[in-house]
Design a protein around this motif. Structure first.
Motif, mmCIF file in Angstrom:
data_model
loop_
_atom_site.group_PDB
_atom_site.id
_atom_site.type_symbol
_atom_site.label_atom_id
_atom_site.label_comp_id
_atom_site.label_asym_id
_atom_site.label_seq_id
_atom_site.Cartn_x
_atom_site.Cartn_y
_atom_site.Cartn_z
ATOM 1 N N ILE A 51 -0.584 5.451 8.480
ATOM 2 C CA ILE A 51 -1.683 6.178 7.852
ATOM 3 C C ILE A 51 -1.277 7.641 7.713
ATOM 4 O O ILE A 51 -0.703 8.225 8.644
ATOM 5 C CB ILE A 51 -2.993 6.030 8.658
ATOM 6 N N ASP A 52 -1.545 8.234 6.556
ATOM 7 C CA ASP A 52 -1.176 9.633 6.387
ATOM 8 C C ASP A 52 -2.211 10.536 7.062
ATOM 9 O O ASP A 52 -3.186 10.060 7.633
ATOM 10 C CB ASP A 52 -0.965 9.972 4.919
ATOM 11 N N SER A 53 -1.989 11.826 6.990
ATOM 12 C CA SER A 53 -2.815 12.756 7.760
ATOM 13 C C SER A 53 -4.280 12.750 7.311
ATOM 14 O O SER A 53 -5.181 12.974 8.122
ATOM 15 C CB SER A 53 -2.251 14.174 7.674
ATOM 16 N N SER A 54 -4.516 12.481 6.029
ATOM 17 C CA SER A 54 -5.889 12.495 5.515
ATOM 18 C C SER A 54 -6.588 11.149 5.661
ATOM 19 O O SER A 54 -7.807 11.062 5.514
ATOM 20 C CB SER A 54 -5.879 12.889 4.034
ATOM 21 N N GLY A 55 -5.798 10.102 5.911
ATOM 22 C CA GLY A 55 -6.367 8.763 5.988
ATOM 23 C C GLY A 55 -6.442 8.061 4.646
ATOM 24 O O GLY A 55 -6.952 6.937 4.560
ATOM 25 N N LYS A 56 -5.923 8.684 3.593
ATOM 26 C CA LYS A 56 -6.055 8.118 2.249
ATOM 27 C C LYS A 56 -4.896 7.197 1.872
ATOM 28 O O LYS A 56 -5.036 6.316 1.028
ATOM 29 C CB LYS A 56 -6.186 9.244 1.236
ATOM 30 N N ARG A 57 -3.724 7.431 2.459
ATOM 31 C CA ARG A 57 -2.571 6.591 2.153
ATOM 32 C C ARG A 57 -2.302 5.710 3.361
ATOM 33 O O ARG A 57 -2.055 6.200 4.463
ATOM 34 C CB ARG A 57 -1.346 7.438 1.813
ATOM 35 N N ILE A 58 -2.383 4.405 3.129
ATOM 36 C CA ILE A 58 -2.310 3.419 4.217
ATOM 37 C C ILE A 58 -1.409 2.274 3.806
ATOM 38 O O ILE A 58 -1.459 1.813 2.655
ATOM 39 C CB ILE A 58 -3.727 2.886 4.542
ATOM 40 N N PHE A 59 -0.585 1.813 4.733
ATOM 41 C CA PHE A 59 0.284 0.669 4.460
ATOM 42 C C PHE A 59 0.343 -0.233 5.686
ATOM 43 O O PHE A 59 0.149 0.214 6.818
ATOM 44 C CB PHE A 59 1.690 1.137 4.078
ATOM 45 N N TYR A 60 0.634 -1.523 5.440
ATOM 46 C CA TYR A 60 0.684 -2.517 6.495
ATOM 47 C C TYR A 60 1.943 -3.362 6.389
ATOM 48 O O TYR A 60 2.474 -3.588 5.292
ATOM 49 C CB TYR A 60 -0.525 -3.455 6.414
ATOM 50 N N ALA A 61 2.367 -3.884 7.521
ATOM 51 C CA ALA A 61 3.409 -4.900 7.527
ATOM 52 C C ALA A 61 2.826 -6.183 6.942
ATOM 53 O O ALA A 61 1.614 -6.448 7.058
ATOM 54 C CB ALA A 61 3.908 -5.153 8.947
ATOM 55 N N ASP A 62 3.669 -6.988 6.316
ATOM 56 C CA ASP A 62 3.203 -8.238 5.717
ATOM 57 C C ASP A 62 2.509 -9.123 6.751
ATOM 58 O O ASP A 62 1.558 -9.837 6.417
ATOM 59 C CB ASP A 62 4.395 -9.008 5.123
ATOM 60 N N SER A 63 2.967 -9.073 7.983
ATOM 61 C CA SER A 63 2.462 -9.963 9.028
ATOM 62 C C SER A 63 1.006 -9.685 9.416
ATOM 63 O O SER A 63 0.357 -10.534 10.027
ATOM 64 C CB SER A 63 3.347 -9.854 10.275
ATOM 65 N N VAL A 64 0.496 -8.512 9.064
ATOM 66 C CA VAL A 64 -0.877 -8.173 9.467
ATOM 67 C C VAL A 64 -1.772 -7.804 8.288
ATOM 68 O O VAL A 64 -2.992 -7.634 8.465
ATOM 69 C CB VAL A 64 -0.886 -7.017 10.496
ATOM 70 N N ARG A 65 -1.184 -7.655 7.106
ATOM 71 C CA ARG A 65 -1.975 -7.235 5.939
ATOM 72 C C ARG A 65 -3.092 -8.219 5.687
ATOM 73 O O ARG A 65 -2.897 -9.432 5.710
ATOM 74 C CB ARG A 65 -1.079 -7.106 4.714
ATOM 75 N N GLY A 66 -4.294 -7.667 5.476
ATOM 76 C CA GLY A 66 -5.476 -8.501 5.227
ATOM 77 C C GLY A 66 -6.236 -8.859 6.491
ATOM 78 O O GLY A 66 -7.377 -9.328 6.415
ATOM 79 N N ARG A 67 -5.627 -8.634 7.652
ATOM 80 C CA ARG A 67 -6.294 -8.933 8.918
ATOM 81 C C ARG A 67 -6.531 -7.673 9.752
ATOM 82 O O ARG A 67 -7.507 -7.585 10.500
ATOM 83 C CB ARG A 67 -5.456 -9.920 9.740
ATOM 84 N N PHE A 68 -5.623 -6.713 9.638
ATOM 85 C CA PHE A 68 -5.724 -5.466 10.434
ATOM 86 C C PHE A 68 -6.122 -4.311 9.514
ATOM 87 O O PHE A 68 -5.739 -4.281 8.342
ATOM 88 C CB PHE A 68 -4.388 -5.129 11.084
ATOM 89 N N THR A 69 -6.857 -3.354 10.084
ATOM 90 C CA THR A 69 -7.239 -2.162 9.350
ATOM 91 C C THR A 69 -6.982 -0.931 10.205
ATOM 92 O O THR A 69 -7.507 -0.820 11.319
ATOM 93 C CB THR A 69 -8.729 -2.195 8.964
ATOM 94 N N ILE A 70 -6.171 -0.030 9.681
ATOM 95 C CA ILE A 70 -5.895 1.237 10.366
ATOM 96 C C ILE A 70 -6.861 2.295 9.845
ATOM 97 O O ILE A 70 -7.227 2.289 8.663
ATOM 98 C CB ILE A 70 -4.426 1.663 10.150
ATOM 99 N N SER A 71 -7.279 3.178 10.718
ATOM 100 C CA SER A 71 -8.146 4.280 10.310
ATOM 101 C C SER A 71 -7.982 5.428 11.299
ATOM 102 O O SER A 71 -7.329 5.269 12.333
ATOM 103 C CB SER A 71 -9.612 3.839 10.242
ATOM 104 N N ARG A 72 -8.544 6.539 10.975
ATOM 105 C CA ARG A 72 -8.478 7.705 11.858
ATOM 106 C C ARG A 72 -9.738 8.536 11.699
ATOM 107 O O ARG A 72 -10.379 8.528 10.646
ATOM 108 C CB ARG A 72 -7.231 8.530 11.574
ATOM 109 N N ASP A 73 -10.059 9.272 12.772
ATOM 110 C CA ASP A 73 -11.156 10.220 12.751
ATOM 111 C C ASP A 73 -10.574 11.543 13.218
ATOM 112 O O ASP A 73 -10.379 11.748 14.424
ATOM 113 C CB ASP A 73 -12.285 9.752 13.669
ATOM 114 N N ASN A 74 -10.252 12.406 12.274
ATOM 115 C CA ASN A 74 -9.589 13.664 12.633
ATOM 116 C C ASN A 74 -10.509 14.583 13.445
ATOM 117 O O ASN A 74 -10.030 15.396 14.234
ATOM 118 C CB ASN A 74 -9.094 14.375 11.377
ATOM 119 N N ALA A 75 -11.816 14.431 13.272
ATOM 120 C CA ALA A 75 -12.750 15.245 14.058
ATOM 121 C C ALA A 75 -12.734 14.841 15.525
ATOM 122 O O ALA A 75 -13.009 15.658 16.407
ATOM 123 C CB ALA A 75 -14.153 15.116 13.493
ATOM 124 N N LYS A 76 -12.390 13.578 15.773
ATOM 125 C CA LYS A 76 -12.349 13.075 17.148
ATOM 126 C C LYS A 76 -10.922 12.946 17.677
ATOM 127 O O LYS A 76 -10.715 12.418 18.774
ATOM 128 C CB LYS A 76 -13.054 11.726 17.242
#
Lengths: 121, 110
Positions: A51-76
């Motif tokens: 995940i990039d610093s803003s949370g807008k650019r996200i990529f996954y390994a094929d093995s988890v795509r569609g099942r896992f979701t990455i996110s971030r809360d920069n305020a926290k």
């Protein structure tokens, strides 16, 4: 001192869900790209998600795509990994890591100790 | 997204050198100078030893060096010390913000 501390791991049944957290301190979290990496027991490292610093650019390994979701809360100062439809092969220690953007990026200079996820079948 | 290939093990006596190879493809190792190497002691988090093929982070001794030729990168440890005994993983950028790790090499100091 840079610190990354993962939490949220545990034992879950196949098909279940878990949400991992990574608490960051000692640096300006919002400026850095982050990744999740996992390591199955006795096995090697596997890149899971980016995940990039803003949370807008996200990529996954094929093995988890569609099942896992990455996110971030920069305020926290926190990184997350929502894991759904878990399988036995997702059993691993999950590490969060910081991309070393101060030195051009594309490598990871700080890692957490990891949190163990065990999926029972 | 196949893992990069490393030898399972390597060894050397104290003071000797050991070289670990990391073979990828023209889409990853061969296409980018973004190969890094990580040292991992049992139960510990990985630690970056080399980045951008041959650069050392501050605090990493110059006994550790990296190189690349075509689709294969290498990590060389000279003047082996007991504390160098660990697992080593290479990592390459594979484009579109994805990364590939190597299969890992266990280095034993005899």
């Amino acid at each position: 001192e840079v610190q990354l501390v993962e939490s949220g791991g545990g034992l879950v049944q196949s098909g279940g869900s878990l949400r991992l957290s990574c608490a960051a301190s000692g640096f300006s979290f919002s400026r850095y790209k982050m990744i999740w990496v996992r390591q199955a027991p006795g096995k090697g490292l596997e890149w899971v998600s980016f995940i990039d610093s803003s949370g807008k650019r996200i990529f996954y390994a094929d093995s988890v795509r569609g099942r896992f979701t990455i996110s971030r809360d920069n305020a926290k100062n926190s990184l997350y990994l929502q894991m759904n439809s878990l399988r036995a092969e997702d059993t691993a220690v999950y590490h969060c890591a910081r991309e070393d953007d101060d030195n051009g990026g594309f490598h990871f200079d700080n890692w957490g100790q990891g949190t163990l996820v065990t999926v029972s079948s | 997204q196949s893992a990069l290939t490393q030898p399972p093990s390597a060894s050397g006596s104290p003071g000797q050198s050991v070289t670990i190879s990391c073979t990828g493809t023209s889409s990853d190792v061969g296409n980018y100078n973004y190969v890094s190497w990580y040292q991992q002691h049992p139960g510990k988090a990985p630690k970056v030893m080399i980045y951008d093929v041959n650069k050392r982070p501050s605090g990493i001794p110059d006994r550790f060096s990296g190189s690349k030729s075509g689709n294969t990168a290498s990590l060389t440890v000279t003047g082996l010390q007991a504390e160098d005994e660990a697992d080593y993983y290479c990592c390459s950028y594979g484009g579109r913000d994805n990364y590939l790790f190597g299969t890992g090499t266990k280095v034993t100091v005899l």
